[in-house]
Scaffold this motif. Structure first.
Motif, PDB file in Angstrom:
ATOM      1  N   ASN A 122     -10.600  44.570  17.425  1.00  0.00           N
ATOM      2  CA  ASN A 122     -10.931  43.188  17.086  1.00  0.00           C
ATOM      3  C   ASN A 122     -11.894  43.121  15.905  1.00  0.00           C
ATOM      4  OD1 ASN A 122      -9.310  42.224  19.173  1.00  0.00           O
ATOM      5  ND2 ASN A 122     -10.998  42.101  20.640  1.00  0.00           N
ATOM      6  N   TRP A 123     -12.894  44.013  15.907  1.00  0.00           N
ATOM      7  CA  TRP A 123     -13.850  44.029  14.792  1.00  0.00           C
ATOM      8  C   TRP A 123     -13.151  44.383  13.478  1.00  0.00           C
ATOM      9  CZ3 TRP A 123     -18.930  46.855  16.715  1.00  0.00           C
ATOM     10  CH2 TRP A 123     -19.509  46.094  17.754  1.00  0.00           C
TER      11      TRP A 123
ATOM     12  N   ARG B  86      -4.639  54.442  14.945  1.00  0.00           N
ATOM     13  CA  ARG B  86      -3.500  53.548  15.178  1.00  0.00           C
ATOM     14  C   ARG B  86      -3.906  52.350  16.039  1.00  0.00           C
ATOM     15  NH1 ARG B  86       1.534  55.370  13.993  1.00  0.00           N
ATOM     16  NH2 ARG B  86       2.453  54.142  15.675  1.00  0.00           N
ATOM     17  N   PHE B  87      -4.716  52.612  17.066  1.00  0.00           N
ATOM     18  CA  PHE B  87      -5.186  51.507  17.906  1.00  0.00           C
ATOM     19  C   PHE B  87      -6.127  50.588  17.136  1.00  0.00           C
ATOM     20  CE2 PHE B  87      -4.250  54.251  21.781  1.00  0.00           C
ATOM     21  CZ  PHE B  87      -3.273  53.410  22.282  1.00  0.00           C
ATOM     22  N   VAL B  88      -7.100  51.164  16.447  1.00  0.00           N
ATOM     23  CA  VAL B  88      -8.105  50.351  15.755  1.00  0.00           C
ATOM     24  C   VAL B  88      -7.479  49.546  14.624  1.00  0.00           C
ATOM     25  CG1 VAL B  88     -10.166  50.448  14.292  1.00  0.00           C
ATOM     26  CG2 VAL B  88     -10.043  51.829  16.372  1.00  0.00           C
ATOM     27  N   MET B  89      -6.550  50.137  13.888  1.00  0.00           N
ATOM     28  CA  MET B  89      -5.945  49.452  12.749  1.00  0.00           C
ATOM     29  C   MET B  89      -4.813  48.511  13.138  1.00  0.00           C
ATOM     30  SD  MET B  89      -5.884  52.546   9.947  1.00  0.00           S
ATOM     31  CE  MET B  89      -7.399  53.339   9.407  1.00  0.00           C
ATOM     32  N   GLY B  90      -4.494  48.461  14.433  1.00  0.00           N
ATOM     33  CA  GLY B  90      -3.487  47.520  14.888  1.00  0.00           C
ATOM     34  C   GLY B  90      -2.063  48.027  14.778  1.00  0.00           C
TER      35      GLY B  90
ATOM     36  N   LEU C   3     -14.941  43.282  10.042  1.00  0.00           N
ATOM     37  CA  LEU C   3     -16.318  43.690  10.304  1.00  0.00           C
ATOM     38  C   LEU C   3     -16.512  45.193  10.125  1.00  0.00           C
ATOM     39  CD1 LEU C   3     -17.047  41.509  13.474  1.00  0.00           C
ATOM     40  CD2 LEU C   3     -17.229  40.905  11.047  1.00  0.00           C
ATOM     41  N   ILE C   4     -15.419  45.944  10.188  1.00  0.00           N
ATOM     42  CA  ILE C   4     -15.448  47.401   9.975  1.00  0.00           C
ATOM     43  C   ILE C   4     -14.798  47.699   8.628  1.00  0.00           C
ATOM     44  CG2 ILE C   4     -14.551  49.618  10.784  1.00  0.00           C
ATOM     45  CD1 ILE C   4     -14.685  48.539  13.624  1.00  0.00           C
ATOM     46  N   ASP C   5     -15.398  48.591   7.883  1.00  0.00           N
ATOM     47  CA  ASP C   5     -14.874  48.998   6.582  1.00  0.00           C
ATOM     48  C   ASP C   5     -13.387  49.320   6.693  1.00  0.00           C
ATOM     49  OD1 ASP C   5     -14.335  50.104   4.114  1.00  0.00           O
ATOM     50  OD2 ASP C   5     -16.081  51.426   4.101  1.00  0.00           O
ATOM     51  N   ARG C   6     -12.581  48.659   5.875  1.00  0.00           N
ATOM     52  CA  ARG C   6     -11.134  48.870   5.920  1.00  0.00           C
ATOM     53  C   ARG C   6     -10.777  50.319   5.566  1.00  0.00           C
ATOM     54  NH1 ARG C   6      -9.059  44.653   8.549  1.00  0.00           N
ATOM     55  NH2 ARG C   6      -7.022  45.054   7.611  1.00  0.00           N
ATOM     56  N   ASP C   7     -11.650  50.975   4.815  1.00  0.00           N
ATOM     57  CA  ASP C   7     -11.368  52.341   4.362  1.00  0.00           C
ATOM     58  C   ASP C   7     -12.150  53.384   5.160  1.00  0.00           C
ATOM     59  OD1 ASP C   7      -9.709  51.370   2.283  1.00  0.00           O
ATOM     60  OD2 ASP C   7     -11.456  51.024   1.015  1.00  0.00           O
TER      61      ASP C   7
END
Length: 546
Positions: free
Chosen positions: A287-288, A506-510, A293-297
């Protein structure tokens, strides 16, 4: 530590309060009789008349990792003043050998398979199959108990006075395989946690977050509030480094009372990644990330890029070391942005007011130590040389260097000189000190007074105090595994960890639906995680019986 009468008493008293909360390591427990006795392989020793260990010159070969970012002119350990002074005191010259930077593990493995060893190998022995016990059982290194008893009075006294330390440096069968690097004081065992821009929080009227919900509120405000004041929405609220979060510091995940590794749950070994709480953690990170809210890179950001984001006025929060993070960035930004204020934030909780659990803490002994190999023909002299570092004189040399040059005694406190603290050539603290001493690691006891000066800024001192305020009782202690256990555990966990790390992104990036978490757990179960848990449980039960 300083082993003067008062220093020793202070250290002994402090150690009675230690809580042993360490990460699990490999080792072994197969009992074998030592292949060498104190009478073997010692050479012809004459009693020197000048206080030295030897009466005629002796050279020992010593394998150890390189010095990294050393000061100009420091090419090997022999260029460090502490080693030069030790040679004068003992009469023993050391020929240092080091692997090529970036090739350390490969070259160590080649050395182990060669059958021809230097006299001493200083290493993290968990890298050897079966750990230190595996290396003893395979005949690479020799058990040291009898030698320590007979020829190492300084280390002998330390271990006799501190059975809790002896328990950590011994294997399940009671053998000692190396002269250990010891972080005996709790103050030395925590040095990592969350850091956040306090000046930006003040600008937006925010408090330092302590819970996961508060972190979400603060990160959102930092993203939307333009705290760097450039009129652009270019702030990065949070940078997380996956390898750090999952394998070292446990930031954020600790709020759910678990780790991504093995830990103790109700007194039994568990694996955190397969716990239901890990799904809740992943959902929060997802969600973050979706909210920006979390650096995309984050997955591709290396240390240099991280430095650039901090010093470029873009980053609001990340995981940080107290010296190589808070200290480094505060110093780098002191002239560029005098308002820059980076502080340590508490390990978060889910409920306001709860005490944080499972923060970063390093073992008293983490398997790094100097082992004597079976090729050594001068074991007695080598043991005496190594033991010198555990005495008061050796301890002062390797923690502080040369009195009058790198430190001065002020009211009984070894105070680093301006050459170290305010180096005229602009060298960092560690680089400047590295010309004289090497308190960052080695076979001796690290002195708390080194760290007290290494973390000289108020922000660093407060960060350490904050990060240490954690209940760490559910970390596994250092464990010993048999050779078979070690090999099987490594085979299982190599696959599990690779899969876990891939699926985290994979989970964090959707990319992977959170609903697939149960499939993720079943896959790990199919890789043999229960067998790995059983191996760790058996080793833990043996540890309790040491």
């Amino acid at each position: 530590m300083n082993y003067g009468k008062k220093g020793l008493i202070t250290m002994l008293a402090a150690m009675t309060a230690l809580t042993v909360s360490l990460s699990a390591c490999s080792g072994g427990n197969q009992a074998e009789e030592p292949t060498n006795s104190p009478a073997a392989g010692t050479g012809n020793v004459e009693e020197p008349k000048d206080g030295k260990i030897v009466s005629s010159p002796l050279t020992l070969t010593y394998y150890v990792q390189g010095l990294g970012s050393a000061a100009p002119g420091i090419k090997t350990q022999n260029d460090i003043a502490a080693y030069q002074e030790t040679e004068k005191k003992t009469g023993i010259h050391i020929e240092f050998q080091s692997p090529t930077t970036g090739q350390e593990k490969n070259q160590f493995n080649l050395l182990m398979s060669s059958g021809s060893y230097p006299d001493v190998i200083e290493w993290g022995w968990n890298d050897y199959p079966g750990g230190g016990v595996g290396a003893m059982n395979s005949g690479v290194i020799v058990p040291l108990n009898d030698y320590i008893d007979k020829y190492a009075p300084n280390l002998s006294k330390l271990l006799a006075d501190h059975p809790e330390i002896k328990k950590e440096v011994s294997t399940d069968d009671g053998r000692i395989y190396a002269f250990p690097f010891l972080r005996a004081d709790p103050y030395l065992r925590t040095y990592f946690g969350l850091g956040i821009r306090k000046d930006w929080l003040d600008k937006l009227g925010l408090q330092i977050p302590t819970t996961i919900d508060e972190w979400h509120t603060v990160l959102k405000a930092l993203k939307e509030g333009d705290p760097n004041g450039n009129g652009k929405a270019d702030e990065i609220p949070l940078l997380i480094k996956k390898d750090t979060m999952l394998n070292f510091s446990n930031v954020f995940l600790n709020a759910w009372g678990i780790t991504s590794q093995f830990y103790l749950k109700d007194g039994k070994v568990a694996y955190g990644t397969t716990q239901p709480e890990f799904k809740e953690f992943l959902e929060t990170m997802r969600n973050w990330y979706a909210e920006g809210l979390i650096d995309r890179d984050y997955a591709a950001t290396d240390d240099k890029q991280k430095d650039a984001k901090w010093t470029g006025g873009l980053l609001a929060a990340s995981e940080l070391a107290v010296g190589g993070g808070i200290g480094k960035y505060m110093t780098a930004m002191s002239e560029k942005d005098p308002d820059f204020n980076l502080v340590g934030a508490p390990y978060p909780t889910l409920k306001k007011g709860d005490k944080p659990v499972l923060g970063q803490i390093t073992p008293i002994f983490n398997s790094v130590g100097a082992a004597i190999t079976s090729s050594n023909k001068h074991i007695e002299e080598t043991v005496k040389w190594l033991d010198f570092k555990y005495g008061e004189e050796g301890s002062m040399l390797f923690n502080f260097g040369i009195e009058g040059k790198s430190y001065e005694m002020k009211d009984g406190f070894p105070t680093y000189t301006d050459e170290i603290m305010k180096n005229p050539d602009g060298m960092a603290f560690a680089t400047a000190l590295g010309q004289y001493a090497i308190p960052f690691g080695g076979p001796f006891v690290q002195d708390k007074r080194y760290q007290e000066q290494n973390v000289s800024l108020p922000q660093q001192k407060e960060a350490l105090s904050t990060w240490m305020d954690v209940e760490n009782g559910d970390w596994l202690p250092t464990l010993s595994l048999t050779n078979d256990e070690s090999a099987r555990l490594a085979a299982i966990m190599t696959d599990v960890t690779t899969y876990r790390d891939e699926m985290f992104d994979r989970f964090v990036m959707g990319v992977e639906p959170i609903d697939n978490f149960d499939t993720f757990v079943k896959t790990i179960e199919g890789m043999g995680i229960q067998e790995a848990i059983d191996i760790q449980q058996a080793a833990y039960e043996r540890y309790l019986k040491r």
